[in-house]
Design a protein around this motif. Structure first.
Motif, PDB file in Angstrom:
ATOM      1  N   VAL A  12     -15.568 -16.252  -1.384  1.00 42.82           N
ATOM      2  CA  VAL A  12     -14.346 -15.567  -1.805  1.00 42.82           C
ATOM      3  C   VAL A  12     -14.378 -15.282  -3.307  1.00 42.82           C
ATOM      4  N   SER A  13     -14.975 -16.181  -4.075  1.00 40.42           N
ATOM      5  CA  SER A  13     -15.070 -15.983  -5.523  1.00 40.42           C
ATOM      6  C   SER A  13     -15.911 -14.768  -5.872  1.00 40.42           C
ATOM      7  N   VAL A  14     -16.944 -14.483  -5.071  1.00 42.99           N
ATOM      8  CA  VAL A  14     -17.748 -13.275  -5.276  1.00 42.99           C
ATOM      9  C   VAL A  14     -16.857 -12.038  -5.199  1.00 42.99           C
ATOM     10  N   ALA A  15     -16.026 -11.989  -4.174  1.00 45.63           N
ATOM     11  CA  ALA A  15     -15.127 -10.839  -3.995  1.00 45.63           C
ATOM     12  C   ALA A  15     -14.094 -10.762  -5.110  1.00 45.63           C
ATOM     13  N   VAL A  16     -13.538 -11.909  -5.485  1.00 44.71           N
ATOM     14  CA  VAL A  16     -12.531 -11.935  -6.554  1.00 44.71           C
ATOM     15  C   VAL A  16     -13.151 -11.457  -7.868  1.00 44.71           C
ATOM     16  N   LEU A  17     -14.355 -11.926  -8.166  1.00 45.49           N
ATOM     17  CA  LEU A  17     -15.033 -11.524  -9.401  1.00 45.49           C
ATOM     18  C   LEU A  17     -15.303 -10.025  -9.426  1.00 45.49           C
ATOM     19  N   LEU A  18     -15.801  -9.480  -8.318  1.00 42.43           N
ATOM     20  CA  LEU A  18     -16.079  -8.038  -8.261  1.00 42.43           C
ATOM     21  C   LEU A  18     -14.792  -7.226  -8.411  1.00 42.43           C
ATOM     22  N   LYS A  19     -13.724  -7.681  -7.767  1.00 39.70           N
ATOM     23  CA  LYS A  19     -12.456  -6.946  -7.849  1.00 39.70           C
ATOM     24  C   LYS A  19     -11.879  -7.010  -9.257  1.00 39.70           C
ATOM     25  N   TYR A  20     -11.930  -8.192  -9.868  1.00 41.26           N
ATOM     26  CA  TYR A  20     -11.391  -8.341 -11.218  1.00 41.26           C
ATOM     27  C   TYR A  20     -12.240  -7.568 -12.230  1.00 41.26           C
ATOM     28  N   GLY A  86      -8.843  -3.252  -0.603  1.00 40.55           N
ATOM     29  CA  GLY A  86      -8.289  -4.540  -0.973  1.00 40.55           C
ATOM     30  C   GLY A  86      -9.137  -5.704  -0.493  1.00 40.55           C
ATOM     31  N   LEU A  87      -8.842  -6.878  -1.034  1.00 44.89           N
ATOM     32  CA  LEU A  87      -9.642  -8.065  -0.748  1.00 44.89           C
ATOM     33  C   LEU A  87      -9.488  -8.522   0.695  1.00 44.89           C
ATOM     34  N   VAL A  88      -8.284  -8.430   1.232  1.00 46.67           N
ATOM     35  CA  VAL A  88      -8.023  -8.943   2.580  1.00 46.67           C
ATOM     36  C   VAL A  88      -8.855  -8.200   3.617  1.00 46.67           C
ATOM     37  N   GLN A  89      -8.718  -6.873   3.650  1.00 41.91           N
ATOM     38  CA  GLN A  89      -9.451  -6.086   4.646  1.00 41.91           C
ATOM     39  C   GLN A  89     -10.964  -6.197   4.462  1.00 41.91           C
ATOM     40  N   LEU A 261      -2.526 -13.167  -5.389  1.00 38.22           N
ATOM     41  CA  LEU A 261      -3.056 -12.875  -6.720  1.00 38.22           C
ATOM     42  C   LEU A 261      -3.079 -11.392  -7.035  1.00 38.22           C
ATOM     43  N   PHE A 262      -3.487 -10.584  -6.048  1.00 35.48           N
ATOM     44  CA  PHE A 262      -3.639  -9.151  -6.307  1.00 35.48           C
ATOM     45  C   PHE A 262      -2.486  -8.310  -5.739  1.00 35.48           C
ATOM     46  N   ARG A 263      -1.486  -8.990  -5.183  1.00 37.55           N
ATOM     47  CA  ARG A 263      -0.283  -8.310  -4.690  1.00 37.55           C
ATOM     48  C   ARG A 263      -0.609  -7.207  -3.678  1.00 37.55           C
ATOM     49  N   GLU A 264      -1.567  -7.465  -2.810  1.00 41.24           N
ATOM     50  CA  GLU A 264      -1.912  -6.480  -1.791  1.00 41.24           C
ATOM     51  C   GLU A 264      -0.841  -6.478  -0.704  1.00 41.24           C
ATOM     52  N   ARG A 265      -0.476  -5.286  -0.255  1.00 36.75           N
ATOM     53  CA  ARG A 265       0.553  -5.135   0.764  1.00 36.75           C
ATOM     54  C   ARG A 265      -0.091  -4.772   2.095  1.00 36.75           C
ATOM     55  N   LEU A 266       0.239  -5.530   3.100  1.00 40.19           N
ATOM     56  CA  LEU A 266      -0.349  -5.343   4.425  1.00 40.19           C
ATOM     57  C   LEU A 266       0.680  -4.794   5.394  1.00 40.19           C
ATOM     58  N   SER A 267       0.237  -3.871   6.224  1.00 40.55           N
ATOM     59  CA  SER A 267       1.108  -3.389   7.292  1.00 40.55           C
ATOM     60  C   SER A 267       1.115  -4.409   8.428  1.00 40.55           C
TER      61      SER A 267
END
Length: 287
Positions: A12-20, A86-89, A261-267
């Protein structure tokens, strides 16, 4: 189980680092390039591949070469998927890519599946359909097609890589960790050539910050692999526990961080997709 937890955190940290990194304007491709020297060094010193007795003509280059292209390419696609979907999807699509390799196990390796495991694969496809379906706008992104295309490429791409990893594991002429060394070396060579070309042509400018982030990316990426392998070794009698813990752990933690953390909105459809993904993993692992 602590090795599973560490592997989940690294993944998960890999994804967070790339997104940030994308958020603060760091060059993702330079990060990808600098990730590989770290991965190569750690593979060499921790797994100590036997390079002295290698016969290069016997190495499975037909697998290594596609992997050299796919590994850095998927990192770049992962970064774009994190940006647009987004990170979730993205995390769920990456985890569910296992259904691609499971289908390949039937067609290529002649494995037999139970009815329930087959249903689990079907549920996995349903989860992907829900995840890449319509959702509310993420940030300021208005390119709707990118929000489903990039997770879909992650789903197919990582599934393809899983198949190639399985083919490598079946090779009797070379150890798996030795193959990892050569695949990382190939990925570094290809990505470095592209970066040098971009720097010489002045399409990119060298970034020490991107280099530092890339070195950290390499540690996290390798840590994910290392501790997942350690977990399988320690819990060799319970591989389904490791498999389930890793996949559901990444899905759950990725969802929490994405929303918090990233305030992603999910349907509602996306939430259903996440729940179906968890059900799919459980059905595949235990039934």
């Amino acid at each position: 189980m602590h090795f599973v937890l560490i592997s989940v955190l690294c993944s998960v940290s890999v994804a967070v680092l790339l997104k940030y990194a994308r958020k603060i304007g760091l060059d993702t491709w330079q990060m990808i390039v600098w990730n590989y020297p770290v991965a190569i060094c750690l593979t060499y010193f921790i797994f100590t591949p036997d390079l002295a007795n290698i016969h290069f003509s016997e190495l499975p280059w037909v697998i290594y070469l596609p992997m050299a292209v796919l590994l850095p390419t998927l990192f770049l696609l992962l970064s774009n998927s994190l940006r647009y979907a987004g990170l979730v999807q993205t995390e769920v699509a990456q985890r569910l890519s296992l259904v691609i390799s499971l289908l390949a196990a039937v067609w290529l390796f002649r494995e037999q599946f139970s009815v329930m495991r087959s249903l689990g694969i079907a549920v996995g496809f349903a989860a992907i359909a829900c995840l890449i379906g319509w959702q509310k706008e993420v940030g300021s992104v208005t390119d709707g097609w990118k929000r489903w295309l990039f997770p879909l490429t992650i789903f197919v791409g990582y599934g393809t890589v899983d198949i190639l990893y399985k083919l490598v594991a079946l090779e009797k002429t070379v150890a798996y960790t030795t193959s990892m060394f050569f695949m990382f070396l190939g990925a570094m060579t290809l990505s470095a050539i592209i970066l040098v070309t971009q720097l010489v042509s002045k399409r990119k400018v060298f970034s020490s910050k991107a280099m530092g982030a890339g070195l950290l990316l390499g540690v996290l990426n390798f840590g994910n692999i290392l501790f997942y392998m350690k977990a399988h070794r320690i819990l060799s009698d319970s591989p389904s526990v490791v498999f389930t813990g890793m996949n559901i752990g990444v899905i759950g933690l990725g969802a929490l961080i994405g929303v918090w953390l990233f305030r992603e909105r999910l349907s509602l459809l996306n939430v259903v997709g996440i729940l179906l993904a968890v059900v799919s993993v459980l059905m595949i692992a235990y039934l």
